[in-house]
Motif scaffolding. Structure first.
Motif, PDB file in Angstrom:
ATOM      1  N   SER A   1      30.519  42.688  42.021  1.00  0.00           N
ATOM      2  CA  SER A   1      31.095  41.667  41.130  1.00  0.00           C
ATOM      3  C   SER A   1      32.608  41.645  41.286  1.00  0.00           C
ATOM      4  CB  SER A   1      30.728  41.968  39.671  1.00  0.00           C
ATOM      5  OG  SER A   1      31.325  41.029  38.800  1.00  0.00           O
ATOM      6  N   PRO A   2      33.162  40.659  42.000  1.00  0.00           N
ATOM      7  CA  PRO A   2      34.621  40.586  42.174  1.00  0.00           C
ATOM      8  C   PRO A   2      35.322  40.376  40.827  1.00  0.00           C
ATOM      9  CG  PRO A   2      33.480  39.120  43.712  1.00  0.00           C
ATOM     10  CD  PRO A   2      32.463  39.578  42.721  1.00  0.00           C
ATOM     11  N   LYS A   3      36.377  41.165  40.588  1.00  0.00           N
ATOM     12  CA  LYS A   3      37.175  41.056  39.371  1.00  0.00           C
ATOM     13  C   LYS A   3      38.644  40.880  39.747  1.00  0.00           C
ATOM     14  CE  LYS A   3      33.578  41.913  36.746  1.00  0.00           C
ATOM     15  NZ  LYS A   3      32.956  40.857  35.908  1.00  0.00           N
ATOM     16  N   LYS A   4      39.404  40.284  38.819  1.00  0.00           N
ATOM     17  CA  LYS A   4      40.813  40.021  39.093  1.00  0.00           C
ATOM     18  C   LYS A   4      41.608  41.309  39.265  1.00  0.00           C
ATOM     19  CE  LYS A   4      41.218  35.498  36.833  1.00  0.00           C
ATOM     20  NZ  LYS A   4      41.902  34.729  35.766  1.00  0.00           N
ATOM     21  N   HIS A   5      41.286  42.367  38.474  1.00  0.00           N
ATOM     22  CA  HIS A   5      42.084  43.588  38.527  1.00  0.00           C
ATOM     23  C   HIS A   5      41.942  44.315  39.863  1.00  0.00           C
ATOM     24  CE1 HIS A   5      38.137  45.296  37.432  1.00  0.00           C
ATOM     25  NE2 HIS A   5      38.585  46.403  38.012  1.00  0.00           N
ATOM     26  N   GLN A   6      40.868  44.025  40.605  1.00  0.00           N
ATOM     27  CA  GLN A   6      40.657  44.717  41.880  1.00  0.00           C
ATOM     28  C   GLN A   6      41.734  44.355  42.903  1.00  0.00           C
ATOM     29  OE1 GLN A   6      36.736  43.240  42.547  1.00  0.00           O
ATOM     30  NE2 GLN A   6      35.732  44.886  41.391  1.00  0.00           N
ATOM     31  N   ILE A   7      42.165  43.113  42.898  1.00  0.00           N
ATOM     32  CA  ILE A   7      43.180  42.708  43.871  1.00  0.00           C
ATOM     33  C   ILE A   7      44.496  43.417  43.589  1.00  0.00           C
ATOM     34  CG2 ILE A   7      44.027  40.686  42.595  1.00  0.00           C
ATOM     35  CD1 ILE A   7      43.352  40.776  46.351  1.00  0.00           C
ATOM     36  N   GLY A   8      44.819  43.647  42.310  1.00  0.00           N
ATOM     37  CA  GLY A   8      46.033  44.396  41.976  1.00  0.00           C
ATOM     38  C   GLY A   8      45.939  45.849  42.407  1.00  0.00           C
ATOM     39  N   GLN A   9      44.767  46.456  42.216  1.00  0.00           N
ATOM     40  CA  GLN A   9      44.571  47.835  42.660  1.00  0.00           C
ATOM     41  C   GLN A   9      44.735  47.945  44.168  1.00  0.00           C
ATOM     42  OE1 GLN A   9      40.641  48.686  41.085  1.00  0.00           O
ATOM     43  NE2 GLN A   9      41.502  49.865  39.407  1.00  0.00           N
ATOM     44  N   LEU A  10      44.156  47.010  44.892  1.00  0.00           N
ATOM     45  CA  LEU A  10      44.221  47.064  46.356  1.00  0.00           C
ATOM     46  C   LEU A  10      45.648  46.888  46.853  1.00  0.00           C
ATOM     47  CD1 LEU A  10      40.995  45.042  47.242  1.00  0.00           C
ATOM     48  CD2 LEU A  10      41.410  47.468  47.661  1.00  0.00           C
ATOM     49  N   HIS A  11      46.405  45.991  46.237  1.00  0.00           N
ATOM     50  CA  HIS A  11      47.799  45.802  46.654  1.00  0.00           C
ATOM     51  C   HIS A  11      48.624  47.064  46.356  1.00  0.00           C
ATOM     52  CE1 HIS A  11      48.114  41.750  48.202  1.00  0.00           C
ATOM     53  NE2 HIS A  11      47.387  41.289  47.208  1.00  0.00           N
ATOM     54  N   GLY A  12      48.377  47.695  45.211  1.00  0.00           N
ATOM     55  CA  GLY A  12      49.090  48.931  44.905  1.00  0.00           C
ATOM     56  C   GLY A  12      48.748  50.042  45.882  1.00  0.00           C
ATOM     57  N   LEU A  13      47.476  50.171  46.214  1.00  0.00           N
ATOM     58  CA  LEU A  13      47.056  51.181  47.181  1.00  0.00           C
ATOM     59  C   LEU A  13      47.640  50.906  48.565  1.00  0.00           C
ATOM     60  CD1 LEU A  13      43.312  51.584  46.150  1.00  0.00           C
ATOM     61  CD2 LEU A  13      45.059  53.362  46.030  1.00  0.00           C
ATOM     62  N   ARG A  14      47.667  49.656  48.941  1.00  0.00           N
ATOM     63  CA  ARG A  14      48.216  49.337  50.269  1.00  0.00           C
ATOM     64  C   ARG A  14      49.711  49.638  50.325  1.00  0.00           C
ATOM     65  NH1 ARG A  14      48.514  43.297  52.770  1.00  0.00           N
ATOM     66  NH2 ARG A  14      50.083  43.210  51.150  1.00  0.00           N
ATOM     67  N   ARG A  15      50.431  49.356  49.258  1.00  0.00           N
ATOM     68  CA  ARG A  15      51.858  49.664  49.232  1.00  0.00           C
ATOM     69  C   ARG A  15      52.093  51.171  49.353  1.00  0.00           C
ATOM     70  NH1 ARG A  15      52.924  47.004  45.043  1.00  0.00           N
ATOM     71  NH2 ARG A  15      52.769  48.660  43.496  1.00  0.00           N
ATOM     72  N   ALA A  16      51.302  51.956  48.620  1.00  0.00           N
ATOM     73  CA  ALA A  16      51.439  53.406  48.703  1.00  0.00           C
ATOM     74  C   ALA A  16      51.035  53.918  50.086  1.00  0.00           C
ATOM     75  CB  ALA A  16      50.587  54.074  47.625  1.00  0.00           C
ATOM     76  N   THR A  17      50.016  53.310  50.671  1.00  0.00           N
ATOM     77  CA  THR A  17      49.575  53.726  52.000  1.00  0.00           C
ATOM     78  C   THR A  17      50.621  53.394  53.057  1.00  0.00           C
ATOM     79  OG1 THR A  17      47.261  53.417  51.349  1.00  0.00           O
ATOM     80  CG2 THR A  17      47.724  53.498  53.696  1.00  0.00           C
ATOM     81  N   ASN A  18      51.272  52.267  52.920  1.00  0.00           N
ATOM     82  CA  ASN A  18      52.353  51.930  53.855  1.00  0.00           C
ATOM     83  C   ASN A  18      53.474  52.958  53.774  1.00  0.00           C
ATOM     84  OD1 ASN A  18      51.099  49.629  54.841  1.00  0.00           O
ATOM     85  ND2 ASN A  18      52.067  48.268  53.369  1.00  0.00           N
TER      86      ASN A  18
END
Length: 364
Positions: free
Chosen positions: A209-226
């Protein structure tokens, strides 16, 4: 980063530089630096000793009595103390300047009788807070500089306490430096593994079930991973320099161990890069699923509108209340005894036929 959502922290290491035009090797403390404290570890094949809050006199005396010394300076505020440490061990002033000016890129520098190695470590797993740690090591000493308390060195200290046989007791400073650097590199694995678990969990939730908060989590994780990727890439080059070094105080046997640490760093880089690509894919999938869901909703609304268009047309025609008694052309259906149920039945039949047509065309 015990919970990988905290990898979304926007904290980034900032380099503090000496003033423009300052003489090379000038040591200037960061106003936010912690007060310096010295922890001394004295090592011999038969004994070891740990001295907390040591003084410079303790350090100087230990240099004359013990075959291997590890001095850990926690806090970089006391510049005069750091300069005295440099004089005792003969540390190069340019390397000391890099140790004080935090935010350095990981690297290895070699001088006549000692080496300087610097890297970043995560000293707070919950907030993914980075700090710089610097290593100086020669033939019989290791000096480390940390920004604040907290490090992954406790397993190394336990190994030093262990009675014979202990490699850390019998080998020289290069092996102790390897053990400390390896501990820092290995401390990244729990962080990276936690991030991977979080990405897997978000993927499962996203497919369910896609949720709006998931996109924010993914962007935060990607920033930390970079940020993690930018930290690990130069570390690989620095470790490669240690492996290929021809310095006399780094033995061939210790280079084999440094090569193992290099393998760990390469594995971390590959894992982080794989996670980063997976995050990008999940972000794109989230956008695609959201767009697909929007298209489905628009399609359903369009079909409903298409069904009601002819019904609205019929209702509009029968709603024109022209008097049939004034002219035979004026809506004779208005006087029909069963006009209302016939009109509703006909409209229902039209709607049903349209639904069947849409299903036949596989639009529903």
């Amino acid at each position: 980063m015990a919970e990988a959502e905290t990898t979304g922290s926007s904290a980034r290491p900032h380099r503090k530089r000496s003033p423009v035009g300052a003489s090379p090797g000038t040591l200037i403390a960061d106003p936010s630096a912690r007060q310096s404290a010295l922890n001394l570890t004295l090592i011999s094949p038969d004994d070891c000793k740990f001295v907390d809050d040591a003084s410079l006199d303790d350090v100087a005396a230990a240099c004359r009595k013990w075959p291997l010394i590890w001095l850990d300076c926690v806090g970089l505020a006391n510049i005069s103390l750091i300069e005295e440490i440099g004089k005792i061990f003969g540390l190069h002033p340019l390397a000391l300047e890099d140790a004080v000016n935090t935010g350095q890129r990981s690297k290895a520098d070699f001088f006549d009788d000692h080496a300087y190695f610097v890297l970043s470590m995560i000293d707070d797993a919950k907030t993914a807070r980075y700090e710089q740690i610097s290593f100086f090591f020669g033939d019989n000493f290791v000096v480390t500089f940390q920004e604040r308390e907290g490090d992954p060195f406790e397993p190394v200290r336990r190994r030093i306490r262990v009675s014979n046989p202990s490699r850390l007791r019998h080998r020289k400073a290069d092996y102790l430096a390897y053990a400390l650097i390896d501990a820092v590199v290995d401390s990244y694995f729990p962080i990276v593994d936690a991030t991977g678990d979080t990405v897997d969990r978000i993927e499962d939730e996203l497919l369910a079930s896609p949720k709006k908060h998931q996109i924010g989590q993914l962007h935060g994780l990607r920033r930390a991973t970079n940020l993690l990727k930018r930290t690990l890439w130069p570390l690989r080059d620095a470790l490669t320099a240690l492996v290929r070094s021809d310095a006399a105080f780094i033995s061939a046997e210790t280079k084999v161990y440094f090569n193992d640490t290099l393998d760990h760093a390469v594995r971390l880089i590959e894992t982080v890069e794989s996670q980063r690509e997976m995050m990008i894919g999940l972000i794109e999938m989230h956008l695609s699923l959201a767009q697909s869901r929007t298209n489905e909703i628009i399609g359903v609304l369009t079909i409903i509108s298409a069904i009601f268009i002819p019904l609205t047309f019929l209702a509009g025609i029968w709603g024109m209340n022209f008097d049939p008694s004034a002219s035979p052309w004026n809506m004779p259906e208005l006087l029909s005894y069963y006009g209302y149920p016939i009109a509703l039945g006909f409209m229902a039949l039209v709607a049903l036929m349209m639904v069947l047509f849409f299903r036949w065309k596989k639009w529903l």
